[in-house]
Design an enzyme around this catalytic site. Structure first.
Site, PDB file in Angstrom:
ATOM      1  N   ARG A   1       0.843  -1.194   0.000  1.00 47.45           N
ATOM      2  CA  ARG A   1       0.000   0.000   0.000  1.00 47.45           C
ATOM      3  C   ARG A   1       0.878   1.243   0.000  1.00 47.45           C
ATOM      4  NH1 ARG A   1      -2.309   0.745   4.780  1.00 47.45           N
ATOM      5  NH2 ARG A   1      -0.992  -0.752   5.830  1.00 47.45           N
TER       6      ARG A   1
ATOM      7  N   ARG B   1       0.942   8.513   5.432  1.00 56.31           N
ATOM      8  CA  ARG B   1      -0.340   8.979   5.990  1.00 56.31           C
ATOM      9  C   ARG B   1      -0.473  10.471   5.757  1.00 56.31           C
ATOM     10  NH1 ARG B   1       0.223   5.976  11.863  1.00 56.31           N
ATOM     11  NH2 ARG B   1       0.360   3.881  11.006  1.00 56.31           N
TER      12      ARG B   1
ATOM     13  N   ARG C   1      17.623 -13.551   8.794  1.00 57.96           N
ATOM     14  CA  ARG C   1      18.478 -12.461   9.261  1.00 57.96           C
ATOM     15  C   ARG C   1      18.585 -12.591  10.773  1.00 57.96           C
ATOM     16  NH1 ARG C   1      21.528  -9.881   5.847  1.00 57.96           N
ATOM     17  NH2 ARG C   1      21.270  -7.822   6.812  1.00 57.96           N
TER      18      ARG C   1
ATOM     19  N   ARG D   1      18.808   0.933  14.169  1.00 57.65           N
ATOM     20  CA  ARG D   1      18.080   1.757  15.133  1.00 57.65           C
ATOM     21  C   ARG D   1      18.733   1.667  16.505  1.00 57.65           C
ATOM     22  NH1 ARG D   1      12.448  -1.772  15.900  1.00 57.65           N
ATOM     23  NH2 ARG D   1      13.456  -3.768  16.325  1.00 57.65           N
TER      24      ARG D   1
ATOM     25  N   GLU E   1      21.229  -1.598  17.267  1.00 53.75           N
ATOM     26  CA  GLU E   1      20.788  -2.849  16.638  1.00 53.75           C
ATOM     27  C   GLU E   1      21.377  -2.970  15.234  1.00 53.75           C
ATOM     28  OE1 GLU E   1      16.603  -3.574  17.323  1.00 53.75           O
ATOM     29  OE2 GLU E   1      16.415  -4.534  15.361  1.00 53.75           O
TER      30      GLU E   1
ATOM     31  N   TYR F   1       7.259 -14.582   9.869  1.00 50.46           N
ATOM     32  CA  TYR F   1       7.292 -13.537  10.886  1.00 50.46           C
ATOM     33  C   TYR F   1       5.898 -13.483  11.509  1.00 50.46           C
ATOM     34  CZ  TYR F   1       7.322  -9.393  13.563  1.00 50.46           C
ATOM     35  OH  TYR F   1       7.206  -8.548  14.628  1.00 50.46           O
TER      36      TYR F   1
ATOM     37  N   ASP G   1       3.638 -11.654  14.622  1.00 49.11           N
ATOM     38  CA  ASP G   1       3.516 -10.799  15.795  1.00 49.11           C
ATOM     39  C   ASP G   1       2.993 -11.631  16.960  1.00 49.11           C
ATOM     40  OD1 ASP G   1       4.469  -8.244  15.220  1.00 49.11           O
ATOM     41  OD2 ASP G   1       2.688  -7.719  14.067  1.00 49.11           O
TER      42      ASP G   1
END
Ligand SMILES: Cc1cc2nc3c(=O)[nH]c(=O)nc-3n(C[C@H](O)[C@H](O)[C@H](O)COP(=O)(O)OP(=O)(O)OC[C@H]3O[C@@H](n4cnc5c(N)ncnc54)[C@H](O)[C@@H]3O)c2cc1C
Length: 387
Positions: free
Chosen positions: A177, A181, A253, A283, A304, A352, A354
């Site tokens: 998408r 925003r 990874r 990050r 990281e 992956y 959540d």
């Protein structure tokens, strides 16, 4: 029945609890010396800060049953994930910007004062590369959606560092998408329910596992020859690991965390991304900001770094490109021919996941097991299909 669960992460804990409550005897083994898998949290000895040991975890879901489930075992504090990034603007000046790219980011980055409709027109008509008719790669898709300036500042460097490949080598499907925003909403997740466990994820998972029919053995490596001693095995370890990597290794990874402490407030937010490819880390997370209801003078941060996973590393993100999917299909076929085991969780299904999806799938797997047991039918190798 006596059921073995390999892995004391969320998958193992939730399945184990459900089956224990249904009257089964549960043994859970984990190679690590703690429960909670990659969600593990612990207090930092130096600062007292609750640290997300395997990387930052924010709980978010639209699944009301899952939200009720976690709240049964732990108090959740309100928490909204607001991510910042350090990157260069079109003039090459370093700045701090809001993520995901939103109206604030656009106005600050291009030094404008656009309203939502004006910003949409600006991005889709002036910035987006409309000469790309049929984007094939991640890079083309990003250029088609947001144009070169935003792509280079917010997508390119981060993607190269995170995945170790050029965005021109990744499929367009990754960016489904328009990743922008046109309002000032900087809440990273859209989900209805979001929060942080007051005492950390490990305390929550310890409570899930706290049942008289559950025995947990930590520091215990599972091997396939132990499976015969149980009526059924739920395996949340790596799918290829079950087969001793006979066909080769599924690509992942891995992450390296470089810990440093600081007296005071190091960066003023929990997560600061670094968009430039020259900065070697993706990050910095400052863990005390994940618990804003606590107060700590000292601070602990993680830089990281992302790199290819070697055999001795912890697998974090499945790569799931064409090559890996072909190998995955072979392992799935083998797994489906294996009696007495169900492959679950992020490693068992090479996806992956959540945390909320992990819990949903674990509840579904436990319920499927009870139904099959009642009907006298065989439990399948997968309840959630890896392909
Ligand atoms: C960097 C990072 C950040 C994340 N952030 C978020 C987030 O913000 N929000 C969110 O919802 N989700 C997040 N996740 C996803 C979350 O970590 C997973 O949903 C969750 O860990 C899945 O639980 P699991 O039980 O399937 O797997 P794991 O947590 O990996 O547990 C598997 C366990 O099995 C054990 N094991 C494996 N093989 C063996 C063996 N042979 N013998 C014994 N033990 C074995 C391992 O030691 C491990 O403890 C993140 C993931 C990563 C990598």
């Amino acid at each position: 029945m006596h059921i073995l669960l390999v892995g004391a992460g969320l998958s193992g804990a939730v399945i184990g609890r459900h089956l224990a409550e249904a009257g089964h005897r549960i043994t859970i083994v984990d190679a690590r010396d703690h429960v909670a898998g990659n969600c593990h949290t612990e207090r930092d000895a130096e600062t007292g800060v609750m640290v997300h040991v395997y990387g930052p975890h924010i709980f978010h879901t639209d699944d009301a049953e899952v939200w009720d489930y976690v709240n049964r075992f732990e108090t959740f504090q309100p928490y909204k994930n607001r991510v910042k990034t350090t990157s260069r603007d079109p003039q090459g000046e370093l700045g701090v910007f809001s993520l995901p790219v939103n109206l604030h980011t656009i106005n600050q980055f291009f030094r404008k004062t656009l309203r939502p409709d004006e910003a949409r027109a600006f991005i889709t008509e002036e910035q987006a590369d409309t000469t790309i008719a049929d984007p094939q790669t991640f890079e083309e898709q990003a250029l088609r959606f947001v144009g070169r300036d935003l792509y280079e500042a917010f997508f390119k460097g981060y993607t190269i560092k995170q995945w170790g490949v050029q965005p021109s080598a990744l499929p367009a499907s990754i960016l489904k998408r328009l990743p922008v925003r046109f309002n000032y909403d900087d809440n990273y997740f859209f989900h209805r329910f979001q929060g942080m466990p007051e005492n950390g994820y490990t305390a929550m998972i310890e409570r899930i596992l706290d049942h008289p029919a559950i025995e947990v053995r930590l520091g215990t490596q599972f091997s396939r020859d132990q499976a015969g001693a149980y009526d059924h095995v739920f395996y949340s370890g790596p799918l290829d690991g079950w087969f001793d990597y006979e066909l080769g290794r599924l690509g992942y990874r891995t992450l390296d965390f470089e810990r440093f402490s600081y007296q005071g407030d190091y960066q003023g937010c929990a997560v600061m991304n670094y968009g430039e490819v020259e900065v070697p880390y993706t990050r910095i997370t400052e863990h005390k900001h994940f618990a804003p209801w606590e107060s700590h003078e000292g601070s602990v941060c993680y830089r990281e770094f992302s790199r290819a996973c070697e055999p001795e590393d912890i697998p974090y993100y499945p790569i799931r490109q064409v090559e890996e999917k072909a190998l995955l299909a072979e392992y799935v076929a083998r797994a489906e021919a294996e009696p007495g085991v169900t492959f679950v969780g992020r490693l068992g299904t090479y996806r992956y996941l959540d945390m909320d999806v992990t819990i949903r799938e674990a509840l579904d797997a436990a319920r499927a097991f009870l139904t099959h047991a009642q009907e006298g039918t065989a439990m399948p190798a997968f309840v959630a299909a890896p392909l």
